[in-house]
Scaffold this active site. Structure first.
Site, PDB file in Angstrom:
ATOM      1  N   CYS A   2      16.631  75.063  88.980  1.00 18.41           N
ATOM      2  CA  CYS A   2      16.808  75.313  87.546  1.00 18.41           C
ATOM      3  C   CYS A   2      18.291  75.295  87.194  1.00 18.41           C
ATOM      4  O   CYS A   2      19.143  75.534  88.026  1.00 18.41           O
ATOM      5  CB  CYS A   2      16.229  76.676  87.215  1.00 18.41           C
ATOM      6  SG  CYS A   2      14.498  76.759  87.650  1.00 18.41           S
ATOM      7  N   ARG A  27      19.007  65.449  86.758  1.00 14.01           N
ATOM      8  CA  ARG A  27      17.906  65.829  87.653  1.00 14.01           C
ATOM      9  C   ARG A  27      16.557  65.818  86.959  1.00 14.01           C
ATOM     10  O   ARG A  27      15.538  65.920  87.612  1.00 14.01           O
ATOM     11  CB  ARG A  27      18.159  67.227  88.210  1.00 14.01           C
ATOM     12  CG  ARG A  27      19.481  67.291  88.938  1.00 14.01           C
ATOM     13  CD  ARG A  27      19.744  68.662  89.424  1.00 14.01           C
ATOM     14  NE  ARG A  27      21.043  68.780  90.067  1.00 14.01           N
ATOM     15  CZ  ARG A  27      21.437  69.884  90.628  1.00 14.01           C
ATOM     16  NH1 ARG A  27      20.664  70.929  90.603  1.00 14.01           N
ATOM     17  NH2 ARG A  27      22.602  69.959  91.193  1.00 14.01           N
ATOM     18  N   TRP A  75      13.140  72.066  86.555  1.00 15.29           N
ATOM     19  CA  TRP A  75      13.090  70.691  87.038  1.00 15.29           C
ATOM     20  C   TRP A  75      11.675  70.167  87.072  1.00 15.29           C
ATOM     21  O   TRP A  75      10.722  70.959  86.985  1.00 15.29           O
ATOM     22  CB  TRP A  75      13.738  70.623  88.417  1.00 15.29           C
ATOM     23  CG  TRP A  75      15.134  70.126  88.250  1.00 15.29           C
ATOM     24  CD1 TRP A  75      15.607  68.887  88.493  1.00 15.29           C
ATOM     25  CD2 TRP A  75      16.225  70.878  87.699  1.00 15.29           C
ATOM     26  NE1 TRP A  75      16.912  68.814  88.145  1.00 15.29           N
ATOM     27  CE2 TRP A  75      17.331  70.016  87.642  1.00 15.29           C
ATOM     28  CE3 TRP A  75      16.360  72.167  87.244  1.00 15.29           C
ATOM     29  CZ2 TRP A  75      18.557  70.407  87.161  1.00 15.29           C
ATOM     30  CZ3 TRP A  75      17.581  72.574  86.739  1.00 15.29           C
ATOM     31  CH2 TRP A  75      18.667  71.692  86.717  1.00 15.29           C
ATOM     32  N   ASN A 101      16.919  81.731  88.046  1.00 13.07           N
ATOM     33  CA  ASN A 101      16.806  80.630  88.993  1.00 13.07           C
ATOM     34  C   ASN A 101      16.402  81.272  90.310  1.00 13.07           C
ATOM     35  O   ASN A 101      17.021  82.219  90.750  1.00 13.07           O
ATOM     36  CB  ASN A 101      18.192  79.957  89.124  1.00 13.07           C
ATOM     37  CG  ASN A 101      18.103  78.616  89.798  1.00 13.07           C
ATOM     38  OD1 ASN A 101      17.035  78.205  90.214  1.00 13.07           O
ATOM     39  ND2 ASN A 101      19.244  77.948  89.905  1.00 13.07           N
ATOM     40  N   GLY A 102      15.311  80.784  90.947  1.00  8.13           N
ATOM     41  CA  GLY A 102      14.937  81.363  92.238  1.00  8.13           C
ATOM     42  C   GLY A 102      13.486  81.816  92.213  1.00  8.13           C
ATOM     43  O   GLY A 102      12.702  81.393  91.372  1.00  8.13           O
ATOM     44  N   GLU A 489      15.247  64.396 115.300  1.00 11.53           N
ATOM     45  CA  GLU A 489      16.048  64.552 114.077  1.00 11.53           C
ATOM     46  C   GLU A 489      17.422  65.125 114.414  1.00 11.53           C
ATOM     47  O   GLU A 489      18.438  64.701 113.874  1.00 11.53           O
ATOM     48  CB  GLU A 489      15.301  65.442 113.098  1.00 11.53           C
ATOM     49  CG  GLU A 489      16.091  65.920 111.892  1.00 11.53           C
ATOM     50  CD  GLU A 489      16.651  64.809 111.019  1.00 11.53           C
ATOM     51  OE1 GLU A 489      16.303  63.636 111.249  1.00 11.53           O
ATOM     52  OE2 GLU A 489      17.477  65.104 110.133  1.00 11.53           O
ATOM     53  N   LYS A 493      20.939  63.304 113.451  1.00  5.71           N
ATOM     54  CA  LYS A 493      21.999  63.959 112.684  1.00  5.71           C
ATOM     55  C   LYS A 493      23.338  63.828 113.398  1.00  5.71           C
ATOM     56  O   LYS A 493      24.348  63.497 112.803  1.00  5.71           O
ATOM     57  CB  LYS A 493      21.655  65.443 112.465  1.00  5.71           C
ATOM     58  CG  LYS A 493      20.559  65.691 111.474  1.00  5.71           C
ATOM     59  CD  LYS A 493      20.971  65.629 110.016  1.00  5.71           C
ATOM     60  CE  LYS A 493      20.832  64.336 109.307  1.00  5.71           C
ATOM     61  NZ  LYS A 493      19.593  63.610 109.301  1.00  5.71           N
ATOM     62  N   GLU A 496      24.626  59.984 113.649  1.00  2.05           N
ATOM     63  CA  GLU A 496      24.950  59.233 112.425  1.00  2.05           C
ATOM     64  C   GLU A 496      26.216  59.738 111.731  1.00  2.05           C
ATOM     65  O   GLU A 496      26.805  59.011 110.937  1.00  2.05           O
ATOM     66  CB  GLU A 496      23.775  59.215 111.454  1.00  2.05           C
ATOM     67  CG  GLU A 496      23.433  60.522 110.798  1.00  2.05           C
ATOM     68  CD  GLU A 496      22.352  60.337 109.727  1.00  2.05           C
ATOM     69  OE1 GLU A 496      22.354  59.322 109.016  1.00  2.05           O
ATOM     70  OE2 GLU A 496      21.489  61.217 109.636  1.00  2.05           O
ATOM     71  N   HIS A 512      10.527  61.687 134.009  1.00  4.06           N
ATOM     72  CA  HIS A 512      10.135  60.259 134.111  1.00  4.06           C
ATOM     73  C   HIS A 512      11.315  59.341 133.836  1.00  4.06           C
ATOM     74  O   HIS A 512      11.125  58.194 133.438  1.00  4.06           O
ATOM     75  CB  HIS A 512       8.988  59.984 133.131  1.00  4.06           C
ATOM     76  CG  HIS A 512       7.783  60.821 133.391  1.00  4.06           C
ATOM     77  ND1 HIS A 512       6.925  60.620 134.467  1.00  4.06           N
ATOM     78  CD2 HIS A 512       7.323  61.936 132.775  1.00  4.06           C
ATOM     79  CE1 HIS A 512       5.979  61.533 134.465  1.00  4.06           C
ATOM     80  NE2 HIS A 512       6.185  62.339 133.444  1.00  4.06           N
ATOM     81  N   LYS A 611      23.199  55.526 101.672  1.00  7.69           N
ATOM     82  CA  LYS A 611      22.235  56.583 101.351  1.00  7.69           C
ATOM     83  C   LYS A 611      20.833  56.020 101.201  1.00  7.69           C
ATOM     84  O   LYS A 611      19.867  56.657 101.569  1.00  7.69           O
ATOM     85  CB  LYS A 611      22.638  57.322 100.068  1.00  7.69           C
ATOM     86  CG  LYS A 611      21.759  58.521  99.737  1.00  7.69           C
ATOM     87  CD  LYS A 611      21.706  59.531 100.864  1.00  7.69           C
ATOM     88  CE  LYS A 611      20.706  60.637 100.634  1.00  7.69           C
ATOM     89  NZ  LYS A 611      20.481  61.451 101.852  1.00  7.69           N
TER      90      LYS A 611
END
Ligand code: AGP
Length: 616
Positions: A2, A27, A75, A101-102, A489, A493, A496, A512, A611
């Site tokens: 928000c 947004r 949003w 907000n929250g 992942e 991170k 990259e 193995h 991106k």
């Protein structure tokens, strides 16, 4: 996420608030509103659903002026955005006006407590509960500041609020609890501003104060008084001077967008949950999918397709969907799916996961599915992106813009959305008892706080370990079960943004082949949560140590055994097994971030990457 804007000073607050809300417009909205204190001391409110231009139109038709004033946007949430749910919210006499907000995690308990005292609610938001609480303490004889303090101390979860009252004209009270998005106070000349994000008030001032957790401020035209929420003890805040560079401004108090987006995860998860799960009944609503109970029962298989980090989120989703919804799931890279002439049944679904919604390989996979006349769904972050437009059903991540090339909050939002999808399908299939649904709902309600606690717990240790290990040229990440995708992942991170070679591997596969690589020059990051394969992971760590390897273990708080085995341990809170990966990925994100910073790399725009990969 928000948006909040507030103004106190000699000028009319309305144009300043609307301009500020428009500056947050990149947004999208589902509703917006504002309130002002008019010259004759009355509270005037205007609220409207849809785009901000709808509020502009309403105010043009029904003008209002006054100061102070507060405004708010919500949003693109699914569920039913309505005028009566839009902020600001008040008590019936309009003694207290609030924007928020929250998420108030204990709002049900508070709502029941207030209802028992005869309070009637005008909305089904958690925010309105805060307004009534403040009003109750105000009428118990407290001044407004004390009433706000008492009320906010009753809240659980992360919240950012701005309050105004006709009993305290020329004053706004702002406060921040946890990581529910920022509370920024802009210092003008004879006027002051409050906002959730710097761009909203940057045109008026570059001097800003950032409230931190459990801090509050009384904002008047000529002065700002900061104090600790719990004790009321005043403190002298740091005043930052923001560079004019809007990009720098948008980073707020963070050095990089990636860092900001890592720390936005509690809010992003709150927002991706908002409007989709009823925390009282456990019922999940995913209106964008249009899945009837009959179609849910007929569903034979989900083919998840994605690339990069989103592919790893899809691998986590396989565990969630198979465990909760009992639907077989295949996971494939978009670039592979599109060329392998996949075998699809008409009762299958192809599920695309994509932050940008524009990844060409993922879009091609969706096209392949449509060519084979199979139903398509998409979990995407960018509203109106191509994947959202071409799919039969959409679940928006609602994580707010993700600017850093290395995806972080989109990953955790995707996993939570897959969890919601699994619950939704299970619910439509009649697989969930009421108790099961409630258990899942309460686990999800606590997740934003657990993520915030994890961020607080691991930030400094990951920075220390980055300094200790940044010279390594190779890393191995190991995980089992639902944590194997987190190993993948974590490795992505690191490689990259630090350009260090890193490989994620299922821990059971070490013997193995990869174990041949182990020596003191190849640190191993091991994910060792206390789950059903904990003992296996501990023995994996021992195997690495037996070959002079160095191990960084990511383990649950209280696990003393792992500290005897690993060289370093990053402790994270314990979560239910199916949500633990959302916490385990956070130290991987921060470790990669701090290594890249230590190496002096361009964290937000790492070499060779973009991106959104819109080319093959
Ligand atoms: C993740 O950190 C990378 N930036 C990259 O792997 C990314 O996840 C991939 O390109 C997919 O992007 P999407 O989620 O926008 O489809």
């Amino acid at each position: 996420m928000c948006g909040i804007v507030g103004y106190v000073g000699p000028r009319d607050a309305v144009p300043i608030i609307l301009e500020g809300l428009h500056r947050l417009e990149y947004r999208g909205y589902d509703s917006a509103g504002l309130a002002v204190l008019t010259r004759n001391g009355q509270v005037e409110i205007r609220r409207e659903v849809g785009k901000l231009s709808n509020l502009d139109g309403l105010i043009a038709a029904e003008p209002l002026t006054g100061s102070p004033g507060i405004g708010h946007t919500r949003w693109a949430t699914h569920g039913k955005p309505t005028r009566y749910n839009a902020h600001p919210h008040t008590d019936p006499e309009r003694d207290v006006v609030i924007v928020h907000n929250g998420i108030v995690e204990n709002f049900l308990e508070l709502r029941e407590e207030l209802a028992a005292e005869g309070i009637r609610f005008a909305s089904d938001t958690d925010t309105e509960v805060i307004a009534h609480l403040i009003d109750r303490y105000l009428h118990a004889g407290n001044d407004l500041v004390t009433a706000v303090r008492h009320a906010l101390q009753r809240l659980e979860g992360a919240s950012a609020v701005v309050v105004m009252s006709r009993h305290m004209p020329d004053t706004l009270i702002a406060a921040r609890l946890g990581n529910a998005g920022g509370v920024v106070i802009g210092l003008g000349e004879g006027e002051n501003f409050v906002a959730s994000d710097i761009p909203a008030i940057l045109p008026y001032t570059r001097r800003m104060i950032f409230l931190e957790n459990r801090q509050a401020a009384v904002v008047e035209p000529e002065r700002v008084r900061c104090f600790h929420l719990d004790t009321g003890v005043p403190f002298q805040p740091t005043v930052h001077t923001i560079p004019w560079d809007p990009l720098a401004a948008a980073k707020g108090e963070y050095k990089h967008f990636m860092q900001k987006e890592i720390f936005e995860q509690p809010q992003a998860i709150t927002d991706t949950l908002r409007g989709r799960i009823n925390f009282t009944t456990g019922e999940v609503t995913l209106e964008g999918l249009h899945l009837s109970p009959a179609e849910a029962r007929a569903l034979t298989r989900i083919h998840a397709v994605a690339c990069g980090t989103s592919y790893y989120a899809a691998l986590v989703g396989k565990y969630l969907l198979e465990r909760i919804a009992r639907v077989p799931v295949e996971v494939d890279y978009g670039s592979e799916f599109r060329y392998r002439d996949p075998i699809l049944a008409e009762t299958d679904v192809v599920l695309a996961i994509s932050q940008s919604g524009e990844t060409v390989d993922t879009l091609a996979a969706l096209e392949e599915a449509r060519r084979k006349q199979v139903r398509t769904w998409a979990i995407v972050n960018v509203v109106g992106s191509q994947a959202a437009r071409v799919s039969d059903g959409v679940i928006y991540m609602q994580a707010g813009p993700e600017i850093g090339v290395a995806s972080t909050k989109a990953f955790t939002a995707s996993v939570v959305d897959e969890y919601l999808l699994a619950l939704y399908i299970a619910q439509q299939r009649g697989l969930l008892t009421r108790q099961d649904a409630l258990t899942h709902a309460r686990a999800l309600a606590l997740l934003p706080k657990l993520v915030g606690d994890t961020l607080a717990a691991v930030d400094s240790i990951t920075r220390e370990l980055a300094t200790k290990y940044y010279r390594a040229r190779n890393f191995l990440y190991l995980g089992r079960g639902i944590h194997y995708p987190i190993a993948l992942e974590g490795a992505l991170k690191l490689k990259e943004i630090s350009y260090i070679h890193a490989e994620g591997y299922p821990a059971g596969e070490m013997k193995h082949g990869p174990i041949a690589l182990i020596d003191e020059d190849m640190p191993v990051v091991a994910l060792v949560p206390q789950d059903h394969v904990y003992d296996k992971m501990v023995s994996q760590v021992e195997q690495v140590k037996a070959r002079d390897g160095r191990v960084i273990a990511i383990a649950n708080v209280g696990d003393e055994l792992i500290a005897q085995k690993a060289d370093d341990v990053i402790y994270i809170p314990k979560a239910p097994p199916l949500l633990q990966p959302v916490l385990s990925v956070i130290p991987c994100q921060l470790f990669a971030y701090y290594v890249a910073v230590r190496l002096g790399n361009d964290v937000d725009q790492p070499r060779n990457l973009a991106k959104s990969v819109t080319v093959e």
